[in-house]
Each structure stands twice: as C-alpha cells, then as structure tokens.
Design an enzyme around this catalytic site. Structure first.
Site, PDB file in Angstrom:
ATOM      1  N   HIS A 665      14.075  -5.138  32.262  1.00 44.75           N
ATOM      2  CA  HIS A 665      13.017  -4.203  31.874  1.00 44.75           C
ATOM      3  C   HIS A 665      13.575  -3.142  30.918  1.00 44.75           C
ATOM      4  O   HIS A 665      13.643  -1.965  31.250  1.00 44.75           O
ATOM      5  CB  HIS A 665      12.403  -3.548  33.112  1.00 44.75           C
ATOM      6  CG  HIS A 665      11.610  -4.506  33.953  1.00 44.75           C
ATOM      7  ND1 HIS A 665      12.134  -5.159  35.042  1.00 44.75           N
ATOM      8  CD2 HIS A 665      10.314  -4.955  33.844  1.00 44.75           C
ATOM      9  CE1 HIS A 665      11.213  -5.939  35.583  1.00 44.75           C
ATOM     10  NE2 HIS A 665      10.094  -5.834  34.877  1.00 44.75           N
ATOM     11  N   HIS A 669      12.490  -6.228  26.193  1.00 47.50           N
ATOM     12  CA  HIS A 669      11.315  -6.741  26.912  1.00 47.50           C
ATOM     13  C   HIS A 669      10.046  -6.061  26.402  1.00 47.50           C
ATOM     14  O   HIS A 669       9.017  -6.724  26.203  1.00 47.50           O
ATOM     15  CB  HIS A 669      11.477  -6.514  28.414  1.00 47.50           C
ATOM     16  CG  HIS A 669      10.222  -6.731  29.200  1.00 47.50           C
ATOM     17  ND1 HIS A 669       9.613  -7.966  29.324  1.00 47.50           N
ATOM     18  CD2 HIS A 669       9.423  -5.848  29.898  1.00 47.50           C
ATOM     19  CE1 HIS A 669       8.517  -7.849  30.062  1.00 47.50           C
ATOM     20  NE2 HIS A 669       8.383  -6.579  30.428  1.00 47.50           N
ATOM     21  N   HIS A 705       5.023   0.205  28.240  1.00 46.28           N
ATOM     22  CA  HIS A 705       4.568  -0.141  29.589  1.00 46.28           C
ATOM     23  C   HIS A 705       5.680  -0.115  30.638  1.00 46.28           C
ATOM     24  O   HIS A 705       5.372  -0.098  31.839  1.00 46.28           O
ATOM     25  CB  HIS A 705       3.887  -1.508  29.581  1.00 46.28           C
ATOM     26  CG  HIS A 705       4.822  -2.663  29.634  1.00 46.28           C
ATOM     27  ND1 HIS A 705       5.514  -3.110  28.525  1.00 46.28           N
ATOM     28  CD2 HIS A 705       5.205  -3.477  30.673  1.00 46.28           C
ATOM     29  CE1 HIS A 705       6.261  -4.147  28.852  1.00 46.28           C
ATOM     30  NE2 HIS A 705       6.098  -4.388  30.156  1.00 46.28           N
ATOM     31  N   ASP A 706       6.966  -0.120  30.237  1.00 47.29           N
ATOM     32  CA  ASP A 706       8.058  -0.060  31.219  1.00 47.29           C
ATOM     33  C   ASP A 706       9.026   1.082  30.905  1.00 47.29           C
ATOM     34  O   ASP A 706      10.215   1.001  31.251  1.00 47.29           O
ATOM     35  CB  ASP A 706       8.818  -1.393  31.260  1.00 47.29           C
ATOM     36  CG  ASP A 706       8.154  -2.410  32.179  1.00 47.29           C
ATOM     37  OD1 ASP A 706       7.512  -1.970  33.156  1.00 47.29           O
ATOM     38  OD2 ASP A 706       8.247  -3.619  31.917  1.00 47.29           O
ATOM     39  N   ASP A 817       2.690  -9.544  29.408  1.00 53.83           N
ATOM     40  CA  ASP A 817       3.832  -9.146  30.235  1.00 53.83           C
ATOM     41  C   ASP A 817       4.532 -10.374  30.817  1.00 53.83           C
ATOM     42  O   ASP A 817       5.763 -10.387  31.002  1.00 53.83           O
ATOM     43  CB  ASP A 817       3.346  -8.234  31.358  1.00 53.83           C
ATOM     44  CG  ASP A 817       4.482  -7.473  32.034  1.00 53.83           C
ATOM     45  OD1 ASP A 817       5.582  -7.364  31.422  1.00 53.83           O
ATOM     46  OD2 ASP A 817       4.281  -6.970  33.153  1.00 53.83           O
TER      47      ASP A 817
END
Length: 930
Positions: A665, A669, A705-706, A817
C-alpha cells in the site's frame, strides 16, 4: 310547640270497652287477643293530648322505644344529674341508678313520671337489656314515616336493612363499630380504627359541652401532619360532631386534567363508583373526577344534603352492598383552603337524632362548615409537609444520580447504562431507553446515531455485564421510535396516559410512556430519554414528570461531559497522529518540482496508460508523477477546471511523500489504481456517463485512497486500540484517515488543485472525493454490491439518477483497487507476493504484540495455502464484480478474462502444492515460488 303533619296510625287492640277516644294509638298487651282498632287521621296536638291523658301507656312505650343515649340527654337537659356523676356513672357501669335523694322525677308530670317505684328502684336499661327489648320489639309492627310497615310486607333484603338500621339506632355503642365489623367480615379488609372508648369519650363530651368538644377537635387536628392519620381524626370528629353514624373525607390529587378524589382511609361510603382497596397504593380509594355525589361536590362546590339517598340518581350503593349497610341520609360538603380553592370533600352518613328531624339540618351544615374551615387549614399544612418530604426524597435521589453520572465519564456506554438503571429505580418503571441524535439531525429530519435500551430489573446494582441494545442504527421498536422522533423534533414532554395498550412486537406492550428531550449545557437537544410502563400498572403522574425532568437535566450534563471527554481524547489522538505524520512526511521542495516539470514523457498511448494490461512496474517513481499529469491532461481536466500544472505537480509530489515505504500500500499502488481508472474511462465508455467533476474527484480519490497507510488493516487498528481507532471509531477507520490526510494536503499552501472551482463545485468534488476513498473499504463494497448486481441483472439502472450513479462509482473504485487480479500472470504473481509480505508482517505483529492468532492469509506458517486462498479471493470477490460491470459495458470483458486466467493459474498452482505436500517432494519451479 310546632305543628307536625298528621299521622295515620294503625294499632292492634281488643279492648271493646274503650271509647273511640281511648282507642287511638293504644299499644296492646301481649296477653290480650288481638283485634283491629279504628283508624284515624290525627294532628300532632291531638296525639299529644291523648298521651297526656295516658301517662302510664306513654311511659311504657318510651321505655321500650327510646335508647339510653336519649335518656341521658334528657336527664342532662332537665338538670337531674351533675356532669361529674354522669361521667362517673358512664365509666363505671352500664346501668344508671337514681336514688330518692337525687331525683325529683316523682314530682314532675310528663312522659317519664312513673311514681315512687321508678324513682326509687327503677334502673335505666343496660345495653344487654336494651338489645333483648329490641329483639322483642321487632315482633310488633314498626312505624316509619307516615305509613305502617309490617315485616311480612317487606322483602328479606329490605327487612334486613331496616333491622340493621334500627339496631344501629337502638344501641348506644358507637355506630362506626358496627360498620367496621361488617367491613371486616364481608370485605375482609384490615383497617386502622380508633378505640371505642375514645369515640365514646368524644360523644360524651359533645353532649356535655359542644363548645369544648369543638375546640378540642380543632386542637387535635392542628398538630397532625400525616395525611392518613389526620383523615382518620377528621372523619371521627365530624361523625361525632354531627351525631351521625360515620363520615368520610376525600382529598383532590393529580394534575387538573387528571384529577382524582382520593380517600386515605377506607372507612366510609363514597356515594359514587370507586376503585376499591387493592387497586392503588396503600389501599387508597379513588373516585373519578365529576363522578357521583362526591365528584359533583368537588366540581361545583355545592353542598348536597339528602334525606333519602335512593331518590338521587347520582348515588351509588356499591359499597353499601359490600358492607351490608344502608345509607339513608347524607351530607356532603367541600373543604376549602385559605385561597377558597376546593382541596377535598367531606361526607357524613345517617343522622342519629330520634326526634322528628330525619335528616341533617341547616344547623348541622353551619356546624360542619365551621369545622371544615379548620380542616382545610390542617389538610393544607399536611399536604405541604408531605410535599416537602417528597421534595427531600427527590433531591436525595438526584444527588445519587449526580454521583453516578459524574463518577464515570470515560465511556458513553457505561454512563448511559447507569442513567437507565437509575431511571428505573427512581421512577419504578419496567424499561428505560436513551436515543442519541445524529450530529447533523434537525427537527425536520430526525435521525438517531445510537440507541440504548435496558429491560433488566430496576432493583439490581450496576454491573458492566448487563447488556444493553447499542447500534449505529436504531433497533428500538417502531412505536417507541415514533414517539422519540416526535419529542426530538418538538422538544416537548410526551406523557402517554391512554390506557389502551400499544403493541411493540415480541409480545411486548406500551401501557404508559414518559418521553423527554435530553439537552446539553447550551440547551440543545442531543437525545431523548424514555421510561416505559410503571411497575404498579398506573400512568406516569405529575410528580413523575417533575422528577424525570430534573433527572434528564443531569443526564444531559453527564452525556455532554462524556462526549466532551471523548472529543478531548480524539483531539489528543489527532494531535498524536499529526505529530507522527509531520515527523515522517514533508512537502515536496520547489527544486524537485522544477526538475520533474523539465522532463518530458511520451503521450499516454506510447506509455500504454490506456491499456487494461498496463505493467504496474514499468515506470519509476518520478515517471509515475509525470504520467499522472499526462492522464489529467488527456482527460481534459487541466483545461476544463484550469488547473495549474505546477500546482498539480506539487500536489502529486506531496502525495507521493505521504505514502509510507511499505510492501504494497504505497505510492506505486496508488498510481496503478489511478491508471486502471484512466483505462476504464478511456475504453469502457464511462465518459458519457460520468460528469467531468465526478471524473476529477474519482481520479484524485484513486491517487489518495491509501495515504499514510501503516501496512495494517482496520481490524488491527481496533484490536490494538491505536490512536487512529480512537480518533475515527470502528467504521472505515483507515479510509477516514486517508480522506482526512488528503484534505490536509489540499489545505496546504500551494497544493489546492481545486482552488479554481466555484464554491458549489468545490463542495461537490470534496463529497465525491470522500465517497470515492470510503468506497475502497471492502465492507462498503459488500453493502452495495447486491444492489448493483440487481440493477444490472434486471437492466433497471438509470445512470441519470443520483442513487444509481453513486452505486456505480463505488463499484468502479473497488474494481480499480482490485485491478491487479486482472493483469497478466507475471504482474499478478508479483503483486500477490507484495500483498502477502505485508499481510505476514501484520500477522507477526498480532502474534508478538497482541498475543493473538492471526487469520490464515496473514499467518506466515500457512504460506503454502496462499494459492487456494487466491482462488477463493478471485471467485468470491473479484469475478462477480467484473462480470456485473461487463453487463454495463462490454469493455470490461477484458478484465473478466484476465481474472479468469489468473484464477486458473492459481488453481493449478494449488493442485501442485497439494501434490507436493501429499508426496512429501521438494520440487520448485518459477511458477511455484511465490
């Protein structure tokens, strides 16, 4: 002497020698044969003249008919007996003897002149002798009012009532004792009763000196502050004062719209429909407001004086039937306080006078009114004292509430559980519930964030093991929820007093309910407190409302303080997280931006950015930033929203720096997820479905998003009790942190790529960004995918509808994702290795730090099971999603085929692993090494 109405007397006699004058109303001798005499209509004067001519007959008649009380009064009236001798004779003997020296009766002419035999040796009848005479007298004709009434003509019930009434009047014992005896025998009710000697003393004093009796009666009630004891004294004194059988007293209780007349002592006939003893606390009698004679007097303030109760339609003989008693005459009067307000009703029954008056007179009314004025003062004082006692108990209970609430403020659940337990004990109810309002709720859109309900016994001590209903969505019954929403919307107190049961389901009913708003220190409604079903079966009264109102005030403060403490903890956790972030990350330097912008990359087509089979490992870290700028350019977002490339480059560089150096992550990614979204938008025809602002928000969401991922999932944050879990709670912990981190970067100087948007566009894109990041939580995916599958399977989707578009965008975020499972096998295998390494690191932490056994996919010792777990992952999570998307657009079939190919590879590998384990062989190949 006043004239009386004519009598029509009928007697039996066989004296044929008597003249017509002598044959008028002459009692017969039992030894003589009976015959019917003449019947005449006479005036009272004529009867009086006849009695004067027949002294012996008159004296004999009155000795049989007159009770001892009347004789004593006659003696006192004519001065034949001193007060001391009278009292002494009454105390020492039931028989009164008059000596020659004391009595001048023989010298008088009148009804009691009986010659020397009477004055020297005649004893006044004892009670035993009088009872015997009464029994014998009942064999003869009885005279009542103006018509002769014979036993044979009466019904058994009527005869029994007449006998009881005559027997009551014949005896000199206190008439109340007969009533109580009947009550104990027939109703089997145990009641307190004053000793008969006390009542006798009062009766004697009342006939000796009425003025002294009145003063002593006033003094007696002036010093009593107990309502029940005071009621007993008042009704006793009132019965003696008016020379009646008994009396009753009812006080007004309850709010104006639910007033009741309550008797503290079950001693009397109420003359109205009542709730008999056992239906209320302490065996009180309750008469509904406006019902019967008592209700009429309480409502109007009028005095009711009845000579014959049977002639009044308001009268109810319910208690008479229970007690085997007959009420003939009745006097009912209001009791007023100093402000002339009616606070009660007094009633006396059956006047005991033996003269021509057969009902309570105007003098009785005046006497009762004078005495009741003092009773009103005494009752007011007693009620004030009772109220002060209740207030003391209320304050003591509320102090205990304060102690409970402020003793524990670290946990909202514990505080609310204590609140509900204390409410049950305080108000004595079956159940209690607390519903907390959602932070954004208003009066038009009431929503509850958390609900709690306690159904355990209110008398058990606090225990943390007691479970309460607690959830993010209300689990309370629909009926209770409806009432709670009404109170939250209006802020009013809701007291359900309708006796009809309200079903709740599961066999439960709401018989009574009291619901009040909970307010914080700023008087803002933060929740609703509810108590349900009083344990005694009654409705919640005004006292309950006042007590619960004060209770909810302290509850509001306790909940508010607990929430503030929780916010303080969150603030401290936020500070801790911020310090961690600042210590680990830094924004990009200007020179790095210039260096990146000076580099040139080929168009997206040359880099294969539009391909769904893009190699995730083909670009360097800097090249991924330039490629991200290129994707924004190719989507037309730079020109459409006038985004400065320098600002975008600074934003992307800072985003890259805010990803940690962990196995999977990380920044690579994030870029790969954005590339899959770009390829879908370019190949699957979604540009025509999604608006430019939505595409902008989702692309930024993919890149962010991460952000600041720690290499551990949401479950680990909860198990370890990390600062993130404390800050964001149990739902989408890491995803909330990722979004807030993205907001922090956008808020940094020179990083806001949305700066050129209008306020409305800015608000919308931030909402899109938040939903996009939160959609990457798999729990959200599982919540929404059944809805999405139904829409596409039945071709029910309408992408112009906001709800359908939101579901589609959430599915697209998850598809991007998980996009690595659709890439060519070498890429898929490499990504799986990175994911596995990160999972195994978390499993090691769970074993070493948390001392728990991790899941199989995170257990390093179960590494050989990875291929089969990958097969299950693709079959259950990935393939159903991509197949559903392929029904929206055929361009997604490429992703379906990629996922199916990888699944087959993993299945083959799983079979090989199984064979290796079963054959205990050690054969390694490029494909088996993961």
């Amino acid at each position: 002497m006043t004239s009386m109405p004519s009598w029509r007397l009928e007697v039996t006699c066989d004296d044929d020698q008597m003249s017509s004058e002598d044959q008028i109303a002459v009692p017969c001798d039992d030894k003589r044969p009976a015959s019917r005499c003449n019947v005449s209509n006479l005036s009272f004067k004529e009867v009086e003249e006849w009695l004067d001519r027949h002294h012996e007959i008159a004296a004999d008649y009155f000795l049989q008919k007159v009770d001892i009380t009347f004789i004593n009064r006659w003696l006192m009236t004519h001065g034949f007996l001193s007060i001391r001798e009278y009292i002494s004779s009454r105390r020492n003997s039931d028989t009164l003897v008059i000596s020659d020296e004391q009595s001048p009766v023989e010298k008088t002419s009148g009804y009691f002149s009986d010659g020397p035999e009477l004055t020297t040796s005649r004893h006044l009848k004892s009670k035993k002798f009088l009872r015997q005479n009464f029994a014998r007298s009942k064999k003869k004709n009885v005279f009542r009012n103006s018509e002769p009434i014979s036993q044979s003509a009466d019904s058994p019930t009527h005869a029994r009532r007449n006998s009881l009434r005559d027997f009551r009047r014949f005896l000199s014992l206190p008439s109340r004792s007969i009533h109580i005896l009947n009550l104990l025998i027939e109703s089997k009710v145990r009641i307190p009763r004053l000793p008969s000697k006390g009542v006798e003393s009062k009766r004697e004093l009342r006939f000796l000196n009425e003025r002294q009796f009145f003063l002593e009666s006033v003094q007696e009630i002036a010093h009593d502050l107990d309502v029940k004891s005071l009621t007993q004294k008042i009704i006793t004194n009132l019965a003696v004062l008016l020379d009646s059988d008994c009396a009753s007293l009812y006080v007004i209780e309850g709010p104006k719209n639910r007033r009741m007349l309550v008797s503290k002592v079950f001693d009397v006939h109420c003359g109205a429909g009542i709730f008999l003893p056992g239906s209320g606390k302490d065996d009180e009698i309750k008469v509904p407001w406006g019902t019967g004679i008592i209700g009429h007097v309480a409502n109007t303030g009028e005095t009711v004086n009845l000579r014959d109760t049977n002639e009044d339609p308001r009268y109810n003989d319910e208690v008479d039937k229970i007690r085997g008693y007959r009420t003939d005459t009745l006097l009912c009067m209001p009791i007023r306080n100093a402000d002339d307000e009616i606070i009660g009703v007094a009633q006396v029954l059956n006047k005991n006078l033996q003269n021509s008056e057969q009902q309570f007179t105007e003098e009785d009314e005046k006497l009762a009114k004078a005495y009741l004025e003092f009773c009103g003062i005494a009752l007011t004082n007693a009620r004030l004292f009772e109220m002060s006692q209740k207030e003391y108990e209320r304050n003591r209970s509320l102090l205990e509430v304060v102690h409970d609430l402020f003793e524990e403020q670290t946990s909202l659940e514990k505080v609310i559980l204590k609140i509900m337990q204390r409410a049950q004990r305080l108000v004595k109810c079956e159940r209690a519930a607390v519903l907390l309002l959602h932070e954004g709720a208003d009066s038009e859109n009431v929503k509850f964030s958390r609900t709690f309900e306690l159904t355990s016994s209110p008398f058990i001590p606090f225990s943390p093991e007691i479970s309460s209903v607690s959830s993010t969505k209300p689990e309370i019954s629909s009926g209770l929820l409806r009432f709670a929403k009404r109170v939250a919307a209006t802020g009013e107190v809701l007291n359900i007093t309708d006796p009809k049961k309200i079903p709740e389901g599961s066999g439960r009913y709401i018989r009574s309910l009291l619901c009040m708003p909970i307010r914080d220190r700023d008087y803002k409604i933060i929740g609703v407190a509810t108590i349900i079903n009083r344990t005694d079966g009654l409705v919640f009264d005004e006292n309950d409302e006042q007590l619960f109102k004060a209770f909810t005030l302290f509850c509001g403060l306790g909940i508010n303080n607990t929430l503030m403490y929780s916010e303080l903890e969150k603030a401290m956790a936020r500070q801790k997280v911020a310090i961690e972030v600042i210590s680990y990350h830094a924004t990009a330097a200007p020179k790095d931006i210039k260096k990146l912008l000076s580099r040139h990359l080929s168009e997206a087509k040359v880099l294969q950015l539009t391909s769904l089979k893009f190699d995730d490992f083909s670009l360097t870290s800097d090249e991924m930033i330039i490629a991200s700028i290129q994707m924004f350019r190719d989507l037309g977002l730079l020109s459409r929203f006038k985004i400065d490339e320098t600002v975008l480059c600074l934003f992307l560089t800072t985003v890259r720096k805010n990803y940690r150096n962990i196995s999977y992550h990380n920044w690579r990614h994030a870029f790969n997820v954005a590339q899959v979204m770009f390829a879908i938008l370019m190949n699957c025809g979604l540009n025509s479905i999604l608006a430019d602002l939505e595409i902008l928000g989702m692309m930024v969401g993919c890149l962010c998003h991460d952000l600041d991922h720690r290499g551990t999932n949401n479950a680990f944050q909860q198990k370890s009790g990390s600062a993130l879990a404390l800050l964001y709670g149990n739902k989408a912990t890491m995803e909330q942190h990722h979004f807030n981190h993205a907001v922090m970067i956008l808020s940094s100087e020179g990083h806001n790529i949305f700066a050129t948007l209008s306020p409305d566009e800015y608000s919308r894109v931030m909402n899109i960004l938040k939903n996009a990041i939160l959609a990457t939580d798999l729990s959200t995916y599982f919540q929404l995918r059944s809805r999405f599958f139904t829409l596409v399977d039945n071709v029910e989707y309408r992408w112009e509808e906001e709800e359908h578009r939101e579901v589609l965008k959430s599915m697209l975020m998850t598809a991007c994702d998980l996009g690595a499972c659709t890439k060519p096998w070498p890429i898929q295998q490499k990504v799986a290795k990175l994911v596995t390494d990160e999972f195994f690191d978390q499993g090691d932490k769970e074993k070493l730090q948390l001392k728990i056994q991790p899941q199989a996919l995170m257990d390093r010792e179960k590494k050989h099971e990875l291929p089969q777990m990958q097969v299950t992952w693709i079959d259950t999570i990935c393939l159903p999603l991509y197949k559903a998307l392929s029904k929206v657009n055929a361009g997604f079939m490429e992703m379906v085929e990629g996922a199916v190919g990888n699944r087959d590879k993993w299945k083959t590998l799983a079979s090989q692993r199984a064979n290796l384990i079963n054959g205990n062989a050690k054969i390694y190949s490029k494909d088996t090494a993961v």
